[in-house]
Design an enzyme around this catalytic site. Structure first.
Site: not given
Ligand SMILES: [Zn+2]
Ligand SMILES: [Zn+2]
Ligand SMILES: [Zn+2]
Ligand SMILES: [Zn+2]
Lengths: 477, 477
Positions: A166, A132, A445, A100, A98
């Site tokens: 995602e 990520d 994150h 995004d 992904h």
């Protein structure tokens, strides 16, 4: 057929250029969860599409329609389908990633601007999306670039599926994968997803399992409105009393699930299986360091790792409707909803587990002899996933890991879920491998998300070598 | 010495003028909790001061200093001290009341403008402060007006203490009462406070007890930050699990307090005392109507009333730090604080009860074998209050009630607290009577607050008659 030495050399020689390209990708703030950045997600799709075409991939941007976010209707960013190779004698590998990213602002506590890739002297490549999932996606670009530059065919046919939603629930992706199962993905023999992490900072890993989830809301209501505890205390059945008593019957302080039939659904681990956990390069200290406190449920590493990876867990998240502010409010809340979730492992599914949970809560509530009312509902759920680690897809990854890193990979199961994994496994009916590029401390994150230079470069070599090792496995198409 | 018939006639003859004056008072939005209305509270103090002086009361406006509210420093509204009569042969009665009100806006759901007294054909006088507490305060003005208009001395000496911050914590009042105990209040023989309500809508009441309170916060902490339940579920000790298990040990579903020594501190009711509750004009249906649901803990009226009035109660209010929103967040909160309070009755006090609560929670926590950390603190507390109902102050009120209403009053205890009661009782060392004017359904802090016309007019007669009955009791000064 190991990877050609020229390939490995090419990756080393071009490392700085690859890192510079990662910086270009990180500089596009493709935050899917922020409507004001939607154009950046589209820009990122176009950037990736251009780079894929430049290395010989046939692509298609797929319009996934519209959705509503923060009260406004938005166009979803396009998904990218890619194809390279149509040789019937070769296996076909589908790669998912992904483009995004999670939101990030300097003021969240980043040491540097999150959308400027910062190259730290210790090798950390710091920036939102570095690990990520832009790093792994660009790892595939690096592999393709070698073959394109040298006019070499890839050892396998490849298909690509890259999405830009995602981090915001993968809207539209399930439908696309199901639709293309017999279309764009019809010859796919296996799937490789590089969107998770090593257990630690030292040992490469292959991930073969994810827990599922069922999220339960148990609501107790009674009075028509909130009551004053001076006037009504010890006069009426209080919903909070009932709910807390119910919630106390779900899990004990050692993590054992008290709902009959849930823990019992899972077989005990054999000695062989325990040996897998014993072999993992992971300690109680690693777990306690990442939790930030010495609070592991056991001093036995195998028990703790199995608690995360191969047993269900039940966590109490909170209560909706009760007093939750600072200070001292003397309210009797009229309606309170306890929220908890159970992480599921095979053979558990929400369909098997939910009826046990509901029946148990209702039976325990009946024992309270309360005149309040209980309702129980499942807010959402997902099945667990465990893959066959003896499949050639995993064998190829093991050999490739040993070749690139000089050590055997940890075989891990994750406690959380990566929903697309199940989508691919169920829609295509082929083996799925999770092949992480980054380390356990990348902070996917969090603030100061990073990918280590060596993980990016060695990880790129791993992706390429994995393709060669797949091709090397004879006759197992 | 019953009240003179001329007094009772005067009150009836002037009922409409009294209601009109109540309308004037209601029209001043003296909301103490809203900084933008602070000038209105001061205006209300001046209005009341003028009216007291007009009926012969010597007054003093007391500057209570400043305080901070909503981040701004404000001058507190003045308290009013009043004095009429210095006859050493008469008893001296101190009257307390408050001239500030709760907030109110039409948009909260009022049928009419809250600051325009609306006279309903059924007799309801609807407006903010009509019952809490402008009606009772003006009841005293009505009594004084009769005597002033006819040049008659009052049957007792009177002292007044009116404040403008009752709805906002009575800031400054405790200090004032303590300071004036040997000053303005030095000859006071008893206190009368008219700031609570009948049990029901039918039967006058005298209130002789209030429960105290201790408010406890129990905090369980462990991880350095919130954790993902996928990664950490069944791996670490979760603070929410520990806290819910602790909270489940406090009170059972039938309201029994499980902390050893708390319920046991209170003597069982004698048959004589039970007869008092049996005699109260109040039913299970009344309680369930005010709760809005059929959720009484018992079908036995005496048990339910004693649960409110003469036993302690423990209510769980909520959890700070846990997930409390809508939806389904899968967090393991790092630090959660359970909030609960215990309503206290004699001989319980926070000083006696808190150590039992803390020791019990710590012992139960130790049983959990958790590696998390528990801290327990009391956020605030207040003692209970129970008065001697055989004192002449109560005897006078009983006789007056029978004279005005033709029935004996309910003798009630309230489940909540009215902190100024304890302040007067402890600072002055005299008997305190709570003599409610309004009905149980007046909706003091709600929309459409009302005082029934008959309660205002008969209640005024009651206040005056009470003074005459005090004077009639010989030699008990
Ligand atoms: Zn990801
Ligand atoms: Zn992510
Ligand atoms: Zn009041
Ligand atoms: Zn009030």
């Amino acid at each position: 057929m190991p990877a050609p030495p020229e390939f490995l050399q090419f990756i080393d020689d071009n490392a700085n250029a690859f890192i510079q390209r990662l910086g270009e990708a990180v500089a596009i703030p493709s935050i899917s969860g922020d409507a004001t950045h939607r154009a950046d997600v589209v820009k990122m799709a176009e950037w990736l599409n251009t780079h894929l075409q430049a290395v010989g991939v046939t692509t298609q941007l797929v319009d996934l329609g519209k959705h509503v976010m923060d009260g406004q209707e938005l166009s979803l960013p396009p998904a990218i389908l890619g194809k390279i190779g149509e040789d019937k004698s070769k296996k076909t590998v589908l790669v998912y990633g992904h483009f995004d990213v999670q939101p990030a602002e300097k003021s969240d506590g980043w040491d540097t601007d999150p959308f400027t890739l910062s190259i730290h002297p210790d090798g950390r490549l710091i920036g939102r999306g570095s690990s990520d999932d832009k790093g792994p996606v660009l790892g595939w670009l690096n592999v393709l670039q070698y073959h394109h530059a040298h006019g070499l065919p890839l050892p396998v046919n490849m298909r690509f599926c890259f999405e830009g939603m995602e981090e915001s629930g993968s809207e539209g992706l399930d439908d696309l994968v199901r639709k293309e199962a017999k279309g764009w993905f019809k010859d796919v023999d296996c799937v490789c997803i590089s969107d998770n992490y090593w257990l630690n900072t030292r040992t490469p890993a292959l991930t073969y399992g994810l827990r599922g989830l069922t999220y339960i809301k148990a609501t107790v209501s009674g009075p028509a409105r909130d009551l004053h505890s001076g006037v009504f205390g010890r006069t009426v059945h209080e919903p909070m009393t009932d709910l807390v008593l119910l919630m106390s019957k779900l899990v004990d302080a050692q993590g054992k699930i008290l709902i009959p039939g849930i823990d019992e659904m899972v077989d005990a681990a054999s000695e062989d299986e325990k040996a897998i956990y014993e072999a993992l390069d992971y300690s109680i200290a690693d777990i306690e360091q990442s939790a930030g406190a010495s609070i592991a449920l056991s001093a036995n590493k195998v028990d703790v790792l199995m608690g995360r990876m191969r047993y269900p867990s039940l966590s109490l998240h909170g209560i909706e409707g009760a007093f939750h502010g600072a200070g001292a409010k003397t309210v009797i809340p009229a309606k309170v909803a306890g929220k908890f979730s159970i992480r599921l492992v095979p053979p558990q599914t929400p369909a098997l587990v939910d009826p046990l949970v509901i029946a148990y809560l209702e039976a325990e509530f009946a024992k309270l002899n309360s005149k309040n009312t209980l309702t129980v509902e499942s807010l959402h759920g997902g099945k667990p996933w465990v893959e066959d680690v003896n499949h050639w897809n995993y064998e190829a990854a093991k050999v490739a890991t040993k070749a690139v890193y000089g050590q055997d990979p940890d075989l891990t199961r994750e406690g959380g879920s990566i929903p697309v994994t199940l989508t691919f496994a169920e829609s295509l009916g082929v083996n799925v491998l999770l092949l992480p590029m980054g380390r356990g401390d990348d902070g996917a994150h969090s603030t100061n998300e990073k990918l280590d230079r060596s993980n990016f470069i060695q990880g790129t070599k791993l992706l390429g070598t994995y393709l060669y090792e797949i091709a090397a496995i004879e006759g197992k198409k």
